[in-house]
Design a protein around this motif. Structure first.
Motif, mmCIF file in Angstrom:
data_model
loop_
_atom_site.group_PDB
_atom_site.id
_atom_site.type_symbol
_atom_site.label_atom_id
_atom_site.label_comp_id
_atom_site.label_asym_id
_atom_site.label_seq_id
_atom_site.Cartn_x
_atom_site.Cartn_y
_atom_site.Cartn_z
ATOM 1 N N THR A 74 0.832 -1.210 0.000
ATOM 2 C CA THR A 74 0.000 0.000 0.000
ATOM 3 C C THR A 74 0.862 1.253 0.000
ATOM 4 O OG1 THR A 74 -1.786 -1.135 1.167
ATOM 5 C CG2 THR A 74 -1.775 1.268 1.268
ATOM 6 N N VAL A 75 1.872 1.289 0.867
ATOM 7 C CA VAL A 75 2.742 2.469 0.938
ATOM 8 C C VAL A 75 3.563 2.611 -0.335
ATOM 9 C CG1 VAL A 75 4.623 3.576 2.212
ATOM 10 C CG2 VAL A 75 2.785 2.423 3.450
ATOM 11 N N ASP A 76 3.969 1.484 -0.919
ATOM 12 C CA ASP A 76 4.719 1.568 -2.170
ATOM 13 C C ASP A 76 3.866 2.171 -3.279
ATOM 14 O OD1 ASP A 76 7.204 1.115 -3.521
ATOM 15 O OD2 ASP A 76 6.242 -0.501 -4.619
ATOM 16 N N ILE A 77 2.593 1.788 -3.331
ATOM 17 C CA ILE A 77 1.684 2.370 -4.315
ATOM 18 C C ILE A 77 1.516 3.865 -4.058
ATOM 19 C CG2 ILE A 77 -0.712 2.406 -5.116
ATOM 20 C CD1 ILE A 77 0.809 -0.011 -6.147
ATOM 21 N N LEU A 78 1.334 4.239 -2.791
ATOM 22 C CA LEU A 78 1.168 5.652 -2.450
ATOM 23 C C LEU A 78 2.397 6.471 -2.825
ATOM 24 C CD1 LEU A 78 -0.513 5.369 1.068
ATOM 25 C CD2 LEU A 78 -1.597 6.195 -1.027
ATOM 26 N N SER A 79 3.567 5.853 -2.732
ATOM 27 C CA SER A 79 4.820 6.569 -2.984
ATOM 28 C C SER A 79 5.176 6.631 -4.458
ATOM 29 C CB SER A 79 5.974 5.898 -2.227
ATOM 30 O OG SER A 79 6.342 4.672 -2.837
ATOM 31 N N GLY A 80 4.464 5.894 -5.281
ATOM 32 C CA GLY A 80 4.842 5.806 -6.680
ATOM 33 C C GLY A 80 6.040 4.913 -6.913
ATOM 34 N N GLY A 81 6.209 3.906 -6.063
ATOM 35 C CA GLY A 81 7.304 2.948 -6.240
ATOM 36 C C GLY A 81 8.618 3.391 -5.641
ATOM 37 N N ARG A 82 8.556 4.082 -4.488
ATOM 38 C CA ARG A 82 9.778 4.588 -3.855
ATOM 39 C C ARG A 82 10.147 3.857 -2.567
ATOM 40 N NH1 ARG A 82 9.022 10.085 -2.129
ATOM 41 N NH2 ARG A 82 6.783 10.025 -2.530
ATOM 42 N N LEU A 83 9.392 2.841 -2.183
ATOM 43 C CA LEU A 83 9.623 2.190 -0.900
ATOM 44 C C LEU A 83 10.742 1.159 -0.992
ATOM 45 C CD1 LEU A 83 8.502 2.191 1.999
ATOM 46 C CD2 LEU A 83 7.090 0.233 1.345
ATOM 47 N N ASN A 84 11.609 1.135 0.038
ATOM 48 C CA ASN A 84 12.720 0.187 0.135
ATOM 49 C C ASN A 84 12.670 -0.469 1.514
ATOM 50 O OD1 ASN A 84 15.066 0.575 -2.182
ATOM 51 N ND2 ASN A 84 13.764 2.376 -1.928
ATOM 52 N N PRO A 85 11.866 -1.514 1.680
ATOM 53 C CA PRO A 85 11.754 -2.126 3.004
ATOM 54 C C PRO A 85 13.001 -2.944 3.358
ATOM 55 C CG PRO A 85 9.833 -2.588 1.620
ATOM 56 C CD PRO A 85 10.924 -2.095 0.724
ATOM 57 N N GLY A 86 13.588 -2.638 4.496
ATOM 58 C CA GLY A 86 14.677 -3.444 5.029
ATOM 59 C C GLY A 86 14.157 -4.278 6.180
ATOM 60 N N ILE A 87 14.545 -5.551 6.233
ATOM 61 C CA ILE A 87 14.018 -6.463 7.243
ATOM 62 C C ILE A 87 15.142 -7.286 7.858
ATOM 63 C CG2 ILE A 87 11.715 -6.622 6.229
ATOM 64 C CD1 ILE A 87 12.561 -9.103 4.778
ATOM 65 N N SER A 88 14.836 -7.911 9.001
ATOM 66 C CA SER A 88 15.782 -8.817 9.662
ATOM 67 C C SER A 88 14.991 -9.888 10.392
ATOM 68 C CB SER A 88 16.679 -8.065 10.640
ATOM 69 O OG SER A 88 15.922 -7.540 11.716
ATOM 70 N N VAL A 89 15.675 -10.943 10.809
ATOM 71 C CA VAL A 89 15.001 -12.028 11.521
ATOM 72 C C VAL A 89 15.571 -12.154 12.929
ATOM 73 C CG1 VAL A 89 14.513 -13.294 9.407
ATOM 74 C CG2 VAL A 89 16.605 -13.795 10.673
ATOM 75 N N GLY A 90 14.989 -13.081 13.666
ATOM 76 C CA GLY A 90 15.402 -13.318 15.043
ATOM 77 C C GLY A 90 14.260 -13.034 15.999
ATOM 78 N N PRO A 91 14.327 -13.564 17.220
ATOM 79 C CA PRO A 91 13.274 -13.286 18.208
ATOM 80 C C PRO A 91 13.214 -11.794 18.508
ATOM 81 C CG PRO A 91 14.696 -15.088 18.931
ATOM 82 C CD PRO A 91 15.370 -14.467 17.743
ATOM 83 N N PRO A 92 12.031 -11.281 18.868
ATOM 84 C CA PRO A 92 11.920 -9.877 19.240
ATOM 85 C C PRO A 92 12.863 -9.518 20.381
ATOM 86 C CG PRO A 92 9.753 -10.822 18.913
ATOM 87 C CD PRO A 92 10.724 -11.959 18.851
ATOM 88 N N MET A 93 13.350 -8.278 20.352
ATOM 89 C CA MET A 93 14.216 -7.804 21.425
ATOM 90 C C MET A 93 13.494 -7.902 22.770
ATOM 91 S SD MET A 93 16.021 -4.047 21.792
ATOM 92 C CE MET A 93 16.839 -4.211 20.216
ATOM 93 N N ARG A 94 14.219 -8.312 23.807
ATOM 94 C CA ARG A 94 13.676 -8.501 25.151
ATOM 95 C C ARG A 94 12.493 -9.474 25.113
ATOM 96 N NH1 ARG A 94 16.431 -4.811 28.166
ATOM 97 N NH2 ARG A 94 15.232 -5.342 30.021
ATOM 98 N N TRP A 95 12.736 -10.593 24.434
ATOM 99 C CA TRP A 95 11.706 -11.574 24.151
ATOM 100 C C TRP A 95 10.993 -12.061 25.395
ATOM 101 C CZ3 TRP A 95 8.119 -13.349 21.415
ATOM 102 C CH2 TRP A 95 7.720 -14.686 21.418
ATOM 103 N N ASP A 96 11.724 -12.363 26.444
ATOM 104 C CA ASP A 96 11.083 -12.911 27.642
ATOM 105 C C ASP A 96 10.082 -11.936 28.248
ATOM 106 O OD1 ASP A 96 12.446 -15.280 27.427
ATOM 107 O OD2 ASP A 96 14.052 -14.705 28.815
#
Length: 343
Positions: A97-119
């Motif tokens: 949705t945001v990429d469409i709104l931006s006209g194709g300007r979105l660059n999502p960066g992602i990572s994996v792993g348990p959430p910080m302060r998981w416990d």
């Protein structure tokens, strides 16, 4: 590869978007104004961090949606979205949705792993499924498949008066090619390459084969490209904290130096059981910083960067830093500002 004879192609910046918990609107407005300023100065990209249950941007997708309506050219990214906090299908819908709104300007960066302060957060985040959630690379693969337009369900068609799609809507065809992975280890760098993602070379890395930050970051870049279908042409953006002082007041310069000094100890040796290494903050005139960068082994392997703004400064400090970065440091690296018509 930037050298004094080879110009830096793309200059970006990263902000955490701090705010006062009693007056959060002011900090969020400051972040949007910084992104607007970045576009005015000709930056190629602006990136925002995630800070869950802190006084920083907790919903970058919402911030970037607002930024799409206040900018027209600058690329917008997340560095990074930790997928452990996200449902891949819902995130795919938001990103498209945001990429469409931006006209194709979105660059999502992602990572994996348990959430910080998981416990501490597991009960609030996944009260019924915490013990079975998969926080590994398959979570990324799910997201990539959905963004690519692969079926999410086995049904499409009309039910009553409603029309259903079997894939995420809206679909943004170019988004998959603009997905980035924030890698801090050799394994992550290799995985990102094998899976055809772009690489955000982090300013925080795992000390596996060396205790020299530049050498570690360099090894990640080379490992990534060795496993990417595009080889040496695979996109890498380098992350470092860079603070030019060309037009800073004496008070600002003192603040910047004190900030860097307070963080220096963590850059000299691996930290904690995970042996994390932090990049030293680069503070000085643009000429001095350019010399530091040309001496940096990993910088010489990239042609685009996303320099991080310090966490805890004032709005006017960010204005000065970004202005010096765009008008002095960038040109010292051979970079030229972008306009609405291009370079």
């Amino acid at each position: 590869m930037p050298t004094p004879a080879e110009p830096l192609a793309k200059l970006g910046f990263l902000t955490i978007g701090l705010f006062d918990g009693d007056h959060p609107a002011d900090g969020h407005e400051s972040t949007l104004k910084i992104i607007e300023l970045g576009e005015q100065l000709g930056f190629d990209s602006a990136w925002v961090r995630h800070r869950h249950l802190q006084y920083g941007i907790s919903s970058p997708v919402a911030i970037l949606a607002a930024a799409t309506q206040r900018t027209c050219r600058i690329e917008l990214g997340t560095a990074v979205t930790p997928l452990g906090w996200e449902n891949p299908l819902r995130l795919a819908e938001d990103l498209a949705t945001v990429d469409i709104l931006s006209g194709g300007r979105l660059n999502p960066g992602i990572s994996v792993g348990p959430p910080m302060r998981w416990d501490e957060v597991r009960q609030a985040l996944y009260p019924d499924t915490a013990d079975v959630e998969d926080f590994g690379y398959e979570r990324v693969n799910r997201l990539l498949r959905l963004i690519s337009g692969e079926p999410a369900t086995g049904f499409s068609g009309v039910a009553g008066i409603e029309v259903f799609s079997d894939r995420v809507q809206p679909h943004s065809p170019g988004l998959r090619a603009r997905m980035w992975y924030g890698g801090a280890s050799l394994r992550s760098a290799q995985w990102a390459g094998e899976n055809g993602m772009n690489l955000l070379a982090s300013s925080v890395v795992r000390a596996e084969e060396s205790e020299d930050f530049a050498d570690i970051q360099l090894s990640h870049i080379r490992t990534y490209r060795a496993h990417h279908p595009d080889g040496a042409a695979a996109r890498v953006s380098q992350g470092l904290v860079v603070i030019p002082t060309d037009t800073a007041s004496s008070e600002q310069q003192a603040k910047y130096c004190a900030y860097a000094d307070s963080r220096l100890a963590r850059t000299t040796a691996p930290q904690g059981p995970a042996r994390m290494m932090f990049a030293p903050d680069l503070v000085g005139s643009s000429e001095e910083i350019a010399q530091m960068l040309y001496a940096h082994a990993a910088f010489r392997e990239v042609d685009e960067v996303a320099f991080a703004l310090p966490f805890s400064f004032e709005h006017e400090d960010y204005v000065q830093i970004l202005t010096d970065m765009a008008t002095r440091l960038g040109p010292a690296l051979g970079w030229s500002a972008r306009t609405a018509e291009g370079r």
